[in-house]
Design a protein around this motif. Sequence first.
Motif, PDB file in Angstrom:
ATOM      1  N   ALA A   1      34.446  -6.086  44.861  1.00  0.00           N
ATOM      2  CA  ALA A   1      35.825  -6.005  45.088  1.00  0.00           C
ATOM      3  C   ALA A   1      36.677  -5.411  43.952  1.00  0.00           C
ATOM      4  N   GLY A   2      37.669  -4.694  44.279  1.00  0.00           N
ATOM      5  CA  GLY A   2      38.532  -4.295  43.100  1.00  0.00           C
ATOM      6  C   GLY A   2      40.040  -3.850  43.292  1.00  0.00           C
ATOM      7  N   MET A   3      40.900  -3.467  42.472  1.00  0.00           N
ATOM      8  CA  MET A   3      42.012  -3.113  42.949  1.00  0.00           C
ATOM      9  C   MET A   3      42.278  -1.731  42.477  1.00  0.00           C
ATOM     10  N   PHE A   4      43.196  -0.879  43.207  1.00  0.00           N
ATOM     11  CA  PHE A   4      43.637   0.393  42.788  1.00  0.00           C
ATOM     12  C   PHE A   4      45.211   0.596  42.664  1.00  0.00           C
ATOM     13  N   GLU A   5      45.625   1.322  42.023  1.00  0.00           N
ATOM     14  CA  GLU A   5      47.175   1.747  41.786  1.00  0.00           C
ATOM     15  C   GLU A   5      47.267   3.174  41.973  1.00  0.00           C
ATOM     16  N   PRO A   6      47.798   3.513  43.276  1.00  0.00           N
ATOM     17  CA  PRO A   6      48.064   5.049  43.288  1.00  0.00           C
ATOM     18  C   PRO A   6      49.058   5.573  42.092  1.00  0.00           C
ATOM     19  N   LYS A   7      49.806   4.738  41.550  1.00  0.00           N
ATOM     20  CA  LYS A   7      50.936   5.436  40.529  1.00  0.00           C
ATOM     21  C   LYS A   7      49.727   5.797  39.423  1.00  0.00           C
ATOM     22  N   HIS A   8      48.692   5.341  39.177  1.00  0.00           N
ATOM     23  CA  HIS A   8      47.802   5.695  38.124  1.00  0.00           C
ATOM     24  C   HIS A   8      46.714   6.666  38.512  1.00  0.00           C
ATOM     25  N   GLY A   9      46.966   7.271  39.587  1.00  0.00           N
ATOM     26  CA  GLY A   9      46.098   8.361  40.103  1.00  0.00           C
ATOM     27  C   GLY A   9      45.166   7.920  40.909  1.00  0.00           C
ATOM     28  N   GLY A  10      44.817   6.743  41.376  1.00  0.00           N
ATOM     29  CA  GLY A  10      43.606   6.174  41.879  1.00  0.00           C
ATOM     30  C   GLY A  10      43.781   6.462  43.169  1.00  0.00           C
ATOM     31  N   SER A  11      42.681   6.310  44.082  1.00  0.00           N
ATOM     32  CA  SER A  11      42.343   6.201  45.230  1.00  0.00           C
ATOM     33  C   SER A  11      41.571   5.088  45.873  1.00  0.00           C
ATOM     34  N   PRO A  12      41.787   4.572  47.027  1.00  0.00           N
ATOM     35  CA  PRO A  12      40.793   3.435  47.434  1.00  0.00           C
ATOM     36  C   PRO A  12      39.329   3.806  47.167  1.00  0.00           C
ATOM     37  N   GLU A  13      38.730   5.071  47.704  1.00  0.00           N
ATOM     38  CA  GLU A  13      37.515   5.432  47.388  1.00  0.00           C
ATOM     39  C   GLU A  13      37.116   5.730  46.036  1.00  0.00           C
ATOM     40  N   LYS A  14      37.911   6.126  45.243  1.00  0.00           N
ATOM     41  CA  LYS A  14      37.815   6.007  43.672  1.00  0.00           C
ATOM     42  C   LYS A  14      37.443   4.675  43.238  1.00  0.00           C
ATOM     43  N   ALA A  15      38.475   3.677  43.457  1.00  0.00           N
ATOM     44  CA  ALA A  15      38.479   2.383  43.037  1.00  0.00           C
ATOM     45  C   ALA A  15      36.878   1.633  43.564  1.00  0.00           C
ATOM     46  N   ALA A  16      36.663   1.905  44.912  1.00  0.00           N
ATOM     47  CA  ALA A  16      35.394   1.330  45.527  1.00  0.00           C
ATOM     48  C   ALA A  16      34.159   1.819  44.604  1.00  0.00           C
ATOM     49  N   VAL A  17      34.186   3.297  44.303  1.00  0.00           N
ATOM     50  CA  VAL A  17      33.082   3.728  43.530  1.00  0.00           C
ATOM     51  C   VAL A  17      32.946   3.190  42.071  1.00  0.00           C
ATOM     52  N   TRP A  18      34.296   2.871  41.652  1.00  0.00           N
ATOM     53  CA  TRP A  18      34.225   2.312  40.113  1.00  0.00           C
ATOM     54  C   TRP A  18      33.846   1.041  40.099  1.00  0.00           C
ATOM     55  N   GLU A  19      34.135  -0.043  40.996  1.00  0.00           N
ATOM     56  CA  GLU A  19      33.928  -1.211  41.182  1.00  0.00           C
ATOM     57  C   GLU A  19      32.295  -1.483  41.380  1.00  0.00           C
ATOM     58  N   LEU A  20      31.918  -0.582  42.244  1.00  0.00           N
ATOM     59  CA  LEU A  20      30.415  -0.532  42.359  1.00  0.00           C
ATOM     60  C   LEU A  20      29.323  -0.462  41.022  1.00  0.00           C
ATOM     61  N   SER A  21      30.186   0.603  40.490  1.00  0.00           N
ATOM     62  CA  SER A  21      29.537   0.669  39.228  1.00  0.00           C
ATOM     63  C   SER A  21      29.685  -0.662  38.219  1.00  0.00           C
ATOM     64  N   GLU A  22      30.738  -1.032  38.139  1.00  0.00           N
ATOM     65  CA  GLU A  22      31.384  -2.025  37.379  1.00  0.00           C
ATOM     66  C   GLU A  22      30.694  -3.292  37.550  1.00  0.00           C
ATOM     67  N   GLU A  23      30.614  -3.716  38.779  1.00  0.00           N
ATOM     68  CA  GLU A  23      30.240  -5.006  39.131  1.00  0.00           C
ATOM     69  C   GLU A  23      28.902  -4.994  39.622  1.00  0.00           C
ATOM     70  N   ALA A  24      28.558  -3.993  40.326  1.00  0.00           N
ATOM     71  CA  ALA A  24      26.988  -4.146  40.710  1.00  0.00           C
ATOM     72  C   ALA A  24      26.225  -3.527  40.270  1.00  0.00           C
ATOM     73  N   ARG A  25      26.486  -2.482  39.224  1.00  0.00           N
ATOM     74  CA  ARG A  25      25.596  -1.780  38.458  1.00  0.00           C
ATOM     75  C   ARG A  25      24.889  -0.590  39.376  1.00  0.00           C
ATOM     76  N   LEU A  26      25.768  -0.076  40.172  1.00  0.00           N
ATOM     77  CA  LEU A  26      25.326   0.722  41.307  1.00  0.00           C
ATOM     78  C   LEU A  26      26.015   2.151  41.285  1.00  0.00           C
ATOM     79  N   LYS A  27      25.410   3.255  41.907  1.00  0.00           N
ATOM     80  CA  LYS A  27      26.347   4.669  41.848  1.00  0.00           C
ATOM     81  C   LYS A  27      26.027   5.063  43.195  1.00  0.00           C
ATOM     82  N   MET A  28      26.660   5.866  43.483  1.00  0.00           N
ATOM     83  CA  MET A  28      26.523   6.795  44.684  1.00  0.00           C
ATOM     84  C   MET A  28      25.683   8.067  44.556  1.00  0.00           C
ATOM     85  N   ASP A  29      24.670   8.408  45.021  1.00  0.00           N
ATOM     86  CA  ASP A  29      23.858   9.561  45.000  1.00  0.00           C
ATOM     87  C   ASP A  29      24.018  10.497  45.758  1.00  0.00           C
ATOM     88  N   GLU A  30      24.497  11.722  45.243  1.00  0.00           N
ATOM     89  CA  GLU A  30      25.208  13.009  45.827  1.00  0.00           C
ATOM     90  C   GLU A  30      24.288  13.247  47.252  1.00  0.00           C
TER      91      GLU A  30
END
Length: 127
Positions: A8-37
Amino acid sequence: SKMVGLVAGMFEPKHGGSPEKAAVWELSEEARLKMDEGTSQLIAMAPDAKGGFSQDKYSSAHFRPFLALDCVEDDRPRPRDREEDITIHRDVTPNDLRRMLRDGRLNMPSTAFALMGLAWLEDNNLL
C-alpha cells in the motif's frame, strides 16, 4: 504475531503522480517486485469508484486498490522509507490468504482488498 498488510502507499497528484504509478512504485519498494512489460497486468479493482474508497468518515485519505498479476523480481527496487519494517511473504496461496483473513491477521484495508482480489480472481476463472 505481527499484523499483515498488502502492499500500500500514497500518491499526490500535485507532485505528478497517479494511482497507477504509485501502485507500481509501492510494489517495487515494499514487495521488491516489478511489472514485466510482456506478461504483467495491473488491474484497477474498482474502476467505477471515482476517487477511491474513503479510509473512514473523518479522513480525507482514499484507497485505490489494484491487483498486480504475474510480477517479476525487481533487482533494482525503490528504496524503503526508514520507518518501514517490512517482511515479505512469498508463495502465499489463496487458501493461506483465506486463513489469514479468518484469523484476523490482516489490517482492515488489506482485508477488504484481499477479499476483492480473491473475488476478481474467482470471477475471471483464475482460482
